[in-house]
Design an enzyme around this catalytic site. Structure first.
Site, PDB file in Angstrom:
ATOM      1  N   SER A 182       0.773  -1.281   0.200  1.00 32.28           N
ATOM      2  CA  SER A 182      -0.027   0.049   0.075  1.00 32.28           C
ATOM      3  C   SER A 182       0.774   1.118   0.116  1.00 32.28           C
ATOM      4  O   SER A 182       1.694   1.514  -0.925  1.00 32.28           O
ATOM      5  CB  SER A 182      -1.016   0.192   1.241  1.00 32.28           C
ATOM      6  OG  SER A 182      -1.916   0.621   0.875  1.00 32.28           O
ATOM      7  N   HIS A 216      -7.869  -5.344  -1.960  1.00 32.29           N
ATOM      8  CA  HIS A 216      -6.422  -4.511  -1.414  1.00 32.29           C
ATOM      9  C   HIS A 216      -5.702  -5.796  -0.476  1.00 32.29           C
ATOM     10  O   HIS A 216      -4.637  -6.040  -0.655  1.00 32.29           O
ATOM     11  CB  HIS A 216      -6.921  -3.358  -0.605  1.00 32.29           C
ATOM     12  CG  HIS A 216      -5.531  -2.707  -0.292  1.00 32.29           C
ATOM     13  ND1 HIS A 216      -4.828  -2.273  -1.320  1.00 32.29           N
ATOM     14  CD2 HIS A 216      -5.124  -2.090   0.852  1.00 32.29           C
ATOM     15  CE1 HIS A 216      -3.715  -1.580  -0.779  1.00 32.29           C
ATOM     16  NE2 HIS A 216      -3.895  -1.384   0.659  1.00 32.29           N
TER      17      HIS A 216
END
Length: 257
Positions: free
Chosen positions: A120, A231
């Site tokens: 991320s 994610h």
């Protein structure tokens, strides 16, 4: 060069000792989590977390995914987070927290391969540091590759970026300073890109953007694009991906013994 202090943490692993370490960066005491194997260290993995502050904080369970019996795993908290002094500059001076931590380990374990994994927000942290520390390879997982793209795509994060970096039109030089791709070329260490096509936090366009640059500049790379994954991957797909990541690290080490 060494860690300022070490504190044993209540993380019980059969093959590793887990410690919270403090080290000095830019006259600040910053912290990180260190997992050291009982056996000889033959590989170092540095995990760069995502998020900001308490969001995305370093978790031992996540770090453990990248270890084996001879792997040391280290994760910096970043300044201004979890008891570290200073203020998080979101890929600014806090990059030194990554570089200094790795240099301490490289001095203690010379000639040991170092792999960096950026998740991320940690994706761009790694892209901006992996060449400086001469990493053996870099793995970017669901990672941010361009802050300007992030500003455009994540309207909900614009306020945070304005506070921490500035407005792109008024403080363009700060975004240019965080341009992670401009110095990556054919002499750069290899990169593995991991991304899910249903990622709503970091759009897969970030991965495509990085891949296009690597392809254009003849940088060695590979990709793992997972259909239907967000994610955070589902457990079975995550397990398969971790096997591929460990195989990637083996491949990079065997290529550069």
């Amino acid at each position: 060069m060494d860690f300022f202090s070490r504190k044993r943490m209540p993380v019980f692993l059969l093959d590793h000792v887990t410690e919270e370490v403090i080290y000095i960066v830019d006259q600040l005491k910053v912290r990180g989590l260190l997992m050291t194997p009982h056996k000889d260290v033959e590989r170092i993995v540095v995990y760069l977390r995502g998020g900001k502050g308490q969001v995305g904080r370093v978790r031992p369970a996540r770090m453990s995914q990248f270890k084996n019996n001879n792997t040391l795993v280290f994760a910096p908290y970043y300044r201004g987070s979890n008891g570290s002094e200073g203020r998080d500059h979101f890929c600014g001076d806090d990059l030194n927290d990554v570089i200094v931590g790795i240099n301490i380990l490289k001095e203690k374990y010379p000639q040991i391969p170092v792999h960096i994994i950026g998740f991320s927000r940690g994706g761009i942290q790694g892209l901006l540091t992996y060449q400086t520390v001469k990493a053996t390879s870099y793995i970017i997982w669901g990672g941010v590759t361009d802050l300007l793209m992030m500003y455009e795509e994540r309207i909900d994060l614009r306020g945070m970026l304005k506070r921490m970096v500035g407005h792109p039109k008024k403080q363009y030089e700060e975004y240019e300073r965080r341009n992670a791709l401009k110095n990556i070329n054919q002499d750069s260490p290899p990169i593995l890109i991991v991304h899910g096509d249903k990622d709503k936090q970091v759009n897969i366009n970030m991965a495509y953007h990085l891949e296009a640059h690597l392809k254009e500049h003849n940088v060695e790379y590979s990709t793992i694009y997972e259909q239907g994954e967000g994610h955070v991957f589902r457990p079975e797909k995550e397990k398969q991906t971790l096997i591929q990541i460990h195989n990637w690290m083996d491949k990079c080490e065997n290529k550069n013994p």
